[in-house]
Every structure is written in C-alpha cells, then in structure tokens.
Design a protein around this motif. Structure first.
Motif, PDB file in Angstrom:
ATOM      1  N   LEU A  46       0.790  -1.233   0.000  1.00 52.43           N
ATOM      2  CA  LEU A  46       0.000   0.000   0.000  1.00 52.43           C
ATOM      3  C   LEU A  46       0.823   1.286   0.000  1.00 52.43           C
ATOM      4  N   PRO A  47       1.896   1.400   0.803  1.00 52.47           N
ATOM      5  CA  PRO A  47       2.662   2.655   0.788  1.00 52.47           C
ATOM      6  C   PRO A  47       3.312   2.963  -0.558  1.00 52.47           C
ATOM      7  N   ASN A  48       3.414   1.960  -1.430  1.00 55.56           N
ATOM      8  CA  ASN A  48       4.032   2.160  -2.736  1.00 55.56           C
ATOM      9  C   ASN A  48       3.012   2.457  -3.835  1.00 55.56           C
ATOM     10  N   LEU A  49       1.749   2.554  -3.473  1.00 53.05           N
ATOM     11  CA  LEU A  49       0.702   2.895  -4.428  1.00 53.05           C
ATOM     12  C   LEU A  49       0.246   4.329  -4.201  1.00 53.05           C
ATOM     13  N   SER A  50      -0.013   5.050  -5.278  1.00 57.87           N
ATOM     14  CA  SER A  50      -0.542   6.408  -5.150  1.00 57.87           C
ATOM     15  C   SER A  50      -2.058   6.334  -4.967  1.00 57.87           C
ATOM     16  N   SER A  51      -2.662   7.469  -4.649  1.00 53.81           N
ATOM     17  CA  SER A  51      -4.109   7.496  -4.445  1.00 53.81           C
ATOM     18  C   SER A  51      -4.868   7.133  -5.720  1.00 53.81           C
ATOM     19  N   LYS A  52      -4.322   7.475  -6.895  1.00 54.05           N
ATOM     20  CA  LYS A  52      -5.011   7.109  -8.134  1.00 54.05           C
ATOM     21  C   LYS A  52      -4.926   5.608  -8.390  1.00 54.05           C
ATOM     22  N   HIS A  53      -3.841   4.981  -7.946  1.00 58.48           N
ATOM     23  CA  HIS A  53      -3.718   3.530  -8.076  1.00 58.48           C
ATOM     24  C   HIS A  53      -4.753   2.833  -7.189  1.00 58.48           C
ATOM     25  N   VAL A  54      -4.898   3.324  -5.962  1.00 57.41           N
ATOM     26  CA  VAL A  54      -5.883   2.756  -5.037  1.00 57.41           C
ATOM     27  C   VAL A  54      -7.292   2.939  -5.600  1.00 57.41           C
ATOM     28  N   SER A  55      -7.556   4.106  -6.184  1.00 63.18           N
ATOM     29  CA  SER A  55      -8.870   4.367  -6.774  1.00 63.18           C
ATOM     30  C   SER A  55      -9.150   3.423  -7.936  1.00 63.18           C
ATOM     31  N   HIS A  60      -7.088   9.516 -13.873  1.00 65.85           N
ATOM     32  CA  HIS A  60      -5.749   9.931 -14.279  1.00 65.85           C
ATOM     33  C   HIS A  60      -4.793   8.744 -14.471  1.00 65.85           C
ATOM     34  N   VAL A  61      -5.303   7.542 -14.325  1.00 64.08           N
ATOM     35  CA  VAL A  61      -4.461   6.360 -14.494  1.00 64.08           C
ATOM     36  C   VAL A  61      -4.098   6.176 -15.963  1.00 64.08           C
ATOM     37  N   THR A  62      -2.819   5.903 -16.223  1.00 59.49           N
ATOM     38  CA  THR A  62      -2.322   5.695 -17.580  1.00 59.49           C
ATOM     39  C   THR A  62      -1.940   4.221 -17.776  1.00 59.49           C
ATOM     40  N   HIS A  63      -1.562   3.896 -18.996  1.00 57.61           N
ATOM     41  CA  HIS A  63      -1.108   2.535 -19.283  1.00 57.61           C
ATOM     42  C   HIS A  63       0.114   2.185 -18.438  1.00 57.61           C
ATOM     43  N   ASN A  64       1.027   3.140 -18.270  1.00 63.04           N
ATOM     44  CA  ASN A  64       2.210   2.901 -17.438  1.00 63.04           C
ATOM     45  C   ASN A  64       1.816   2.640 -15.983  1.00 63.04           C
ATOM     46  N   ASP A  65       0.773   3.344 -15.512  1.00 61.38           N
ATOM     47  CA  ASP A  65       0.283   3.105 -14.160  1.00 61.38           C
ATOM     48  C   ASP A  65      -0.211   1.670 -14.018  1.00 61.38           C
ATOM     49  N   LEU A  66      -0.950   1.200 -15.010  1.00 57.98           N
ATOM     50  CA  LEU A  66      -1.474  -0.166 -14.956  1.00 57.98           C
ATOM     51  C   LEU A  66      -0.330  -1.177 -14.897  1.00 57.98           C
ATOM     52  N   GLN A  67       0.721  -0.918 -15.653  1.00 58.80           N
ATOM     53  CA  GLN A  67       1.878  -1.809 -15.601  1.00 58.80           C
ATOM     54  C   GLN A  67       2.514  -1.801 -14.214  1.00 58.80           C
ATOM     55  N   LYS A  96     -11.824   3.187 -21.177  1.00 65.31           N
ATOM     56  CA  LYS A  96     -10.584   3.973 -21.158  1.00 65.31           C
ATOM     57  C   LYS A  96      -9.485   3.282 -20.358  1.00 65.31           C
ATOM     58  N   LEU A  97      -9.843   2.680 -19.222  1.00 64.10           N
ATOM     59  CA  LEU A  97      -8.850   2.092 -18.317  1.00 64.10           C
ATOM     60  C   LEU A  97      -8.674   0.589 -18.536  1.00 64.10           C
ATOM     61  N   HIS A  98      -9.234   0.099 -19.632  1.00 64.04           N
ATOM     62  CA  HIS A  98      -9.011  -1.297 -20.031  1.00 64.04           C
ATOM     63  C   HIS A  98      -9.434  -2.293 -18.945  1.00 64.04           C
ATOM     64  N   VAL A  99     -10.537  -1.982 -18.257  1.00 64.34           N
ATOM     65  CA  VAL A  99     -11.075  -2.942 -17.297  1.00 64.34           C
ATOM     66  C   VAL A  99     -11.513  -4.182 -18.079  1.00 64.34           C
ATOM     67  N   GLY A 100     -11.001  -5.306 -17.691  1.00 67.85           N
ATOM     68  CA  GLY A 100     -11.220  -6.533 -18.451  1.00 67.85           C
ATOM     69  C   GLY A 100      -9.909  -7.115 -18.945  1.00 67.85           C
ATOM     70  N   ARG A 101      -8.867  -6.276 -18.938  1.00 72.12           N
ATOM     71  CA  ARG A 101      -7.538  -6.753 -19.318  1.00 72.12           C
ATOM     72  C   ARG A 101      -6.811  -7.346 -18.118  1.00 72.12           C
ATOM     73  N   PHE A 102      -7.112  -6.804 -16.924  1.00 70.91           N
ATOM     74  CA  PHE A 102      -6.477  -7.282 -15.700  1.00 70.91           C
ATOM     75  C   PHE A 102      -7.535  -7.806 -14.735  1.00 70.91           C
ATOM     76  N   GLN A 103      -7.089  -8.556 -13.752  1.00 71.10           N
ATOM     77  CA  GLN A 103      -7.968  -8.970 -12.673  1.00 71.10           C
ATOM     78  C   GLN A 103      -7.269  -8.755 -11.344  1.00 71.10           C
ATOM     79  N   LEU A 104      -8.058  -8.543 -10.306  1.00 69.42           N
ATOM     80  CA  LEU A 104      -7.517  -8.268  -8.980  1.00 69.42           C
ATOM     81  C   LEU A 104      -6.917  -9.523  -8.359  1.00 69.42           C
ATOM     82  N   THR A 105      -5.789  -9.350  -7.673  1.00 65.19           N
ATOM     83  CA  THR A 105      -5.287 -10.399  -6.795  1.00 65.19           C
ATOM     84  C   THR A 105      -6.016 -10.258  -5.454  1.00 65.19           C
TER      85      THR A 105
END
Length: 279
Positions: free
Chosen positions: A135-144, A181-188, A246-255
C-alpha cells in the motif's frame, strides 16, 4: 532485532517492552508503543528530517485512534503480544515516517485494525500483511483504480431502479475520481506491485452486473448502454462505462491483495465486513 528497553509501570497501566511481549489495551499505551518502536528502529537522521518524520507519525496515530474508535468492539488486545503484530506496527510507522500522506495513512490504519480484529481468519491476516507492504508504494489514483475494479466486477445493488442506480454510481465515482488519471504505465506499475495480474483472455465490452440487471438495460451492450444513458441524462452510468473502456477494465484482474485494498477504500464511505470478502 528490537533493542531491549525497560519502562516503569504506573497505576492502571500495563507493562510494555519493545523487545519482548506486549500486553496493552488503552489507545494511549498503543501510541506509546508506536513512538518507542519508531525511536528505537528508525535510522538516525538530521534534526529537520526527524521533526518531519515525527509530525507524520503524529498524523498516523491520530488516524489510528479514529480507526480504533470505529472498530473498538472488534479489536483483540491480546494480539499486541504477538511478535508478528509488533513487526507490522514498526514497519507501518517507518513507512509513514518516510512517505507521509503518500503512504495512504488512513488505509494503513484500517488494515492494521483488520489484522487486530478478534475473529480475523489467518488467511485475511496474511493478505492484510501483504497489503500493508504494498500500500505505501501505491498512489491514491492507483488505489482508486483498484476500487474501480471492485465496483465493476464485484459490487451488487439492492435496487434495479434506474435513477437510484445512477445516483449511487455517481457517489462512488466521486469517491474514486482520481482513477481517471491512471495511464497505461500506471497499470503496468500496479501489476508489478502484485495488486493486479493480466488475464489470460481479455474481456471486451465489460458491463457491471448491477447495470445489466436494470430492466432498461437488459440485452444492451456497452455502446448501447452509453447511448441510452446520454439520451436520458444518466451521466454517471455513461461515465462509468466510458471509464471501463478507457482504463481497459477486463484486461487485468484483482489479486487477493488488490481486492482487499480496493474494498477497504470503498468501505470508507460504505459499510462492509472485510471477512465476507474471502468466504
């Protein structure tokens, strides 16, 4: 290893020793433990930096007090005796001292209270401990973004009323608006953190089940739902469907870790029992 320390015990207080077992109940004594661990284990730093770190720890302790009040009936004081829990306390304090608000202090405190609850299953304790590390390594937009994934894939509504659903979606999107504000690089990056993983098969045209269950949307695909929503002033539902694309929901899944963080963030404004997530 923690350094040994000796401390006098006043009336109506309990003994604490940072190098051994801890028995504690009141919040003020918990605050003392956090400060002791911080002083003993945080590297020697310049005075100005130390003052900043101290201020951040104070903010964390204030947030922790709020969480303890919120969950006071679920907290198990005996867990303070466990070395693993003392380690989590120390690690949490150091993360907050280093990064301040960027460490997601409020969620860290909620995670700690989750681990401290009386009937928290061992599995959730393990997942929460890993989430505390990430968690400390994620920004607020990542958490969102993680909360958006939860909203799309796991949330259900008790109503099929179109206007009520649109209003509820609007409130939720307002709470997690930084995900825009999440980008493709953020998703990676989120994927590298271990909060999400790429799906073997990408899901295209994803629509949340609670939207599919609304009578007016039965049989409609994502594009048709957006068109219908725009025509009927259902701007929040339209915005949600556009975000999914826009955020490619469906490309990734939550752990399991990403799921816990996403739900925990949503639970700040909606009541949810974390234990129900992993049944």
């Amino acid at each position: 290893m923690f350094e040994k320390q000796k401390q006098d015990v006043g009336e109506n207080s309990t003994a604490i020793q940072a190098g051994g077992n801890v028995t504690i109940t009141p919040y003020q004594e918990l605050r003392a433990i956090f400060l002791d661990l911080f002083e003993l284990n945080f590297p020697r730093i310049q005075q100005v930096a130390k003052e900043t770190a101290d201020q951040r720890i104070d903010v964390m302790l204030d947030e922790l007090q709020k969480s303890f009040v919120k969950h006071k009936d679920q907290i198990d004081p005996k867990k303070f005796e466990e070395p693993a829990m003392q380690y989590e306390m120390q690690a949490m304090a150091i993360d907050v001292a280093r990064k301040g608000e960027k460490s997601n202090v409020d969620l860290l405190c909620e995670l700690f209270c989750t681990m401290m609850s009386k009937d928290c299953p061992e599995l959730i304790e393990l997942i929460a401990a890993e989430a505390r590390r990430i968690l400390p390594n994620l920004s607020s937009k990542h958490v969102s973004y993680l909360s958006l994934e939860v909203l799309v894939n796991e949330v259900s509504l008790t109503t099929s009323n179109l206007q009520v659903a649109n209003h509820t979606v609007g409130e939720t999107l307002s709470h997690i608006s930084k995900c825009t504000h999440v980008t493709h690089n953020d998703l990676q990056y989120i994927s590298v953190s271990g909060a999400i993983v790429a799906r073997g098969i990408t899901h295209v045209g994803v629509t949340p089940e609670f939207i599919k269950n609304i009578p007016e949307f039965k049989g409609k695909n994502a594009d048709q739902i957006i068109e219908f929503s725009n025509q009927n002033d259902l701007n929040n539902i339209s915005e949600l469907q556009n975000l999914i694309s826009k955020l490619h929901v469906g490309r990734f899944q939550l752990t399991a870790v990403g799921r816990l963080i996403g739900w925990l963030n949503l639970s700040k404004f909606s009541k949810i029992d974390i234990k129900d997530l992993f049944k």
